[in-house]
Motif scaffolding. Structure first.
Motif, PDB file in Angstrom:
ATOM      1  N   GLN A 130       0.825  -1.199   0.000  1.00 55.67           N
ATOM      2  CA  GLN A 130       0.000   0.000   0.000  1.00 55.67           C
ATOM      3  C   GLN A 130       0.862   1.253   0.000  1.00 55.67           C
ATOM      4  OE1 GLN A 130      -2.160   0.899   3.678  1.00 55.67           O
ATOM      5  NE2 GLN A 130      -0.917  -0.619   4.755  1.00 55.67           N
ATOM      6  N   PRO A 131       0.343   2.366  -0.577  1.00 50.83           N
ATOM      7  CA  PRO A 131       1.097   3.618  -0.568  1.00 50.83           C
ATOM      8  C   PRO A 131       1.087   4.243   0.827  1.00 50.83           C
ATOM      9  CG  PRO A 131      -1.051   3.963  -1.567  1.00 50.83           C
ATOM     10  CD  PRO A 131      -0.931   2.481  -1.306  1.00 50.83           C
ATOM     11  N   VAL A 132       2.248   4.645   1.294  1.00 52.95           N
ATOM     12  CA  VAL A 132       2.390   5.242   2.622  1.00 52.95           C
ATOM     13  C   VAL A 132       3.445   6.333   2.546  1.00 52.95           C
ATOM     14  CG1 VAL A 132       1.760   3.121   3.858  1.00 52.95           C
ATOM     15  CG2 VAL A 132       4.161   3.562   3.285  1.00 52.95           C
ATOM     16  N   HIS A 133       3.482   7.183   3.563  1.00 50.67           N
ATOM     17  CA  HIS A 133       4.587   8.118   3.728  1.00 50.67           C
ATOM     18  C   HIS A 133       5.721   7.382   4.437  1.00 50.67           C
ATOM     19  CE1 HIS A 133       2.632  11.929   2.543  1.00 50.67           C
ATOM     20  NE2 HIS A 133       1.531  11.311   2.920  1.00 50.67           N
ATOM     21  N   ALA A 134       6.936   7.848   4.189  1.00 55.72           N
ATOM     22  CA  ALA A 134       8.102   7.198   4.799  1.00 55.72           C
ATOM     23  C   ALA A 134       9.109   8.238   5.261  1.00 55.72           C
ATOM     24  CB  ALA A 134       8.759   6.247   3.808  1.00 55.72           C
ATOM     25  N   SER A 135       9.893   7.856   6.257  1.00 51.40           N
ATOM     26  CA  SER A 135      11.027   8.663   6.685  1.00 51.40           C
ATOM     27  C   SER A 135      12.156   7.716   7.052  1.00 51.40           C
ATOM     28  CB  SER A 135      10.660   9.560   7.871  1.00 51.40           C
ATOM     29  OG  SER A 135      10.273   8.778   8.987  1.00 51.40           O
ATOM     30  N   ARG A 136      13.357   8.195   6.926  1.00 54.51           N
ATOM     31  CA  ARG A 136      14.536   7.375   7.221  1.00 54.51           C
ATOM     32  C   ARG A 136      15.213   7.893   8.472  1.00 54.51           C
ATOM     33  NH1 ARG A 136      17.965   5.617   2.297  1.00 54.51           N
ATOM     34  NH2 ARG A 136      16.164   4.199   2.312  1.00 54.51           N
ATOM     35  N   MET A 137      15.455   6.994   9.420  1.00 53.25           N
ATOM     36  CA  MET A 137      16.182   7.350  10.630  1.00 53.25           C
ATOM     37  C   MET A 137      17.556   6.692  10.597  1.00 53.25           C
ATOM     38  SD  MET A 137      15.220   6.861  14.653  1.00 53.25           S
ATOM     39  CE  MET A 137      14.142   8.298  14.637  1.00 53.25           C
ATOM     40  N   THR A 138      18.570   7.514  10.666  1.00 50.90           N
ATOM     41  CA  THR A 138      19.945   7.020  10.726  1.00 50.90           C
ATOM     42  C   THR A 138      20.470   7.210  12.140  1.00 50.90           C
ATOM     43  OG1 THR A 138      20.317   7.608   8.417  1.00 50.90           O
ATOM     44  CG2 THR A 138      22.265   7.227   9.775  1.00 50.90           C
ATOM     45  N   SER A 139      20.851   6.120  12.777  1.00 56.08           N
ATOM     46  CA  SER A 139      21.343   6.158  14.165  1.00 56.08           C
ATOM     47  C   SER A 139      22.821   5.788  14.178  1.00 56.08           C
ATOM     48  CB  SER A 139      20.565   5.169  15.035  1.00 56.08           C
ATOM     49  OG  SER A 139      19.177   5.443  14.999  1.00 56.08           O
ATOM     50  N   THR A 140      23.615   6.623  14.821  1.00 55.63           N
ATOM     51  CA  THR A 140      25.050   6.361  14.895  1.00 55.63           C
ATOM     52  C   THR A 140      25.515   6.462  16.338  1.00 55.63           C
ATOM     53  OG1 THR A 140      25.362   7.322  12.697  1.00 55.63           O
ATOM     54  CG2 THR A 140      27.329   7.034  14.057  1.00 55.63           C
ATOM     55  N   ILE A 141      26.255   5.462  16.777  1.00 54.59           N
ATOM     56  CA  ILE A 141      26.839   5.462  18.113  1.00 54.59           C
ATOM     57  C   ILE A 141      28.319   5.826  18.011  1.00 54.59           C
ATOM     58  CG2 ILE A 141      27.522   4.013  20.075  1.00 54.59           C
ATOM     59  CD1 ILE A 141      24.620   4.674  20.145  1.00 54.59           C
ATOM     60  N   TYR A 142      28.744   6.790  18.841  1.00 59.72           N
ATOM     61  CA  TYR A 142      30.141   7.194  18.907  1.00 59.72           C
ATOM     62  C   TYR A 142      30.680   6.903  20.307  1.00 59.72           C
ATOM     63  CZ  TYR A 142      29.175   9.930  14.668  1.00 59.72           C
ATOM     64  OH  TYR A 142      28.815  10.329  13.413  1.00 59.72           O
ATOM     65  N   VAL A 143      31.861   6.332  20.373  1.00 64.70           N
ATOM     66  CA  VAL A 143      32.574   6.157  21.634  1.00 64.70           C
ATOM     67  C   VAL A 143      33.888   6.911  21.527  1.00 64.70           C
ATOM     68  CG1 VAL A 143      33.644   4.535  23.225  1.00 64.70           C
ATOM     69  CG2 VAL A 143      31.518   3.911  22.070  1.00 64.70           C
TER      70      VAL A 143
END
Length: 231
Positions: free
Chosen positions: A81-94
């Motif tokens: 089905q057609p939907v809206h989308a968003s992309r989440m980019t998660s980055t961990i820094y030490v």
């Protein structure tokens, strides 16, 4: 510490939304306590608008940071089905070193706001909305609103988890509130530890003013809670 960062990143997740929705705007003199806030509008702002948050752990001898970037993708097809989308980019820094980056796409529709699932390189989720997200809620209100069934991929042949998501609203200041989004432990894994709680300070218009993440995990000395917040 690097292992901890990876565990936190794996647990962080998200769902989603866009602008263009009319919602009730609540105002009140600043010397009075505002008790109602537009929850749906705030969730739209959280998950569908471009954002870039970098949060740091509190009271830790290492510098552990979590950067969360949200980017709208427009209309796509998800689960037929057609939907809206968003992309989440998660980055961990030490100690300023990139330890792990994870990319997850979230899918949703509007009027009313409904979440449909997410996908990443390792997971594919189908969600069902168990409760409507309120246009307006009162301080102290809370509700479970999503059930997530998570699979290894879009074939849905191997199920790896079932989760429940809930929102809650509490006072931050006289004219702002904490909107927190929590995710239950995996109901298919009895030993699954706690998961993160994403909290946002919102104003009476649903604008995001601040963010923090609370994460509880097991250690050999019992459960420990870390708090990530802006400097």
């Amino acid at each position: 510490m690097k292992t901890l960062g990876l565990c936190i990143l794996a647990a962080l997740s998200l769902s989603a939304c866009t602008t263009g929705m009319n919602s009730r705007v609540l105002t009140s003199p600043t010397n009075k306590i505002i008790t109602q806030y537009p929850v749906e509008r705030a969730l739209i702002n959280i998950y569908s608008k471009p954002s870039n948050h970098t949060l740091y752990i509190v009271d830790d001898k290492f510098q552990l940071a979590s950067q969360l970037i949200t980017l709208p993708l427009g209309i796509v097809t998800f689960n037929g089905q057609p939907v809206h989308a968003s992309r989440m980019t998660s980055t961990i820094y030490v100690d300023n070193q990139n330890v792990k980056t994870s990319i997850e796409d979230n899918y949703y529709t509007f009027d009313p706001l409904v979440f449909h699932g997410f996908s990443s390189a390792e997971r594919y989720s189908i969600t069902s909305q168990t409760q409507d997200i309120p246009k307006v809620a009162t301080l102290g209100d809370s509700s479970t609103f999503l059930t997530e069934n998570v699979y290894t991929d879009s074939s849905l042949n191997k199920k790896i988890g079932t989760y429940f998501k809930a929102w809650s609203l509490s006072k931050a200041t006289n004219n702002s509130a904490w909107l927190c989004i929590s995710r239950s432990a995996n109901s298919l894994v009895a030993t699954d530890a706690g998961t993160p709680v994403d909290c946002y300070v919102i104003n009476p218009h649903g604008k995001i003013l601040d963010k923090r993440i609370e994460y509880t995990y097991p250690t050999d000395k019992g459960l420990k809670k870390d708090v990530y917040m802006k400097k």
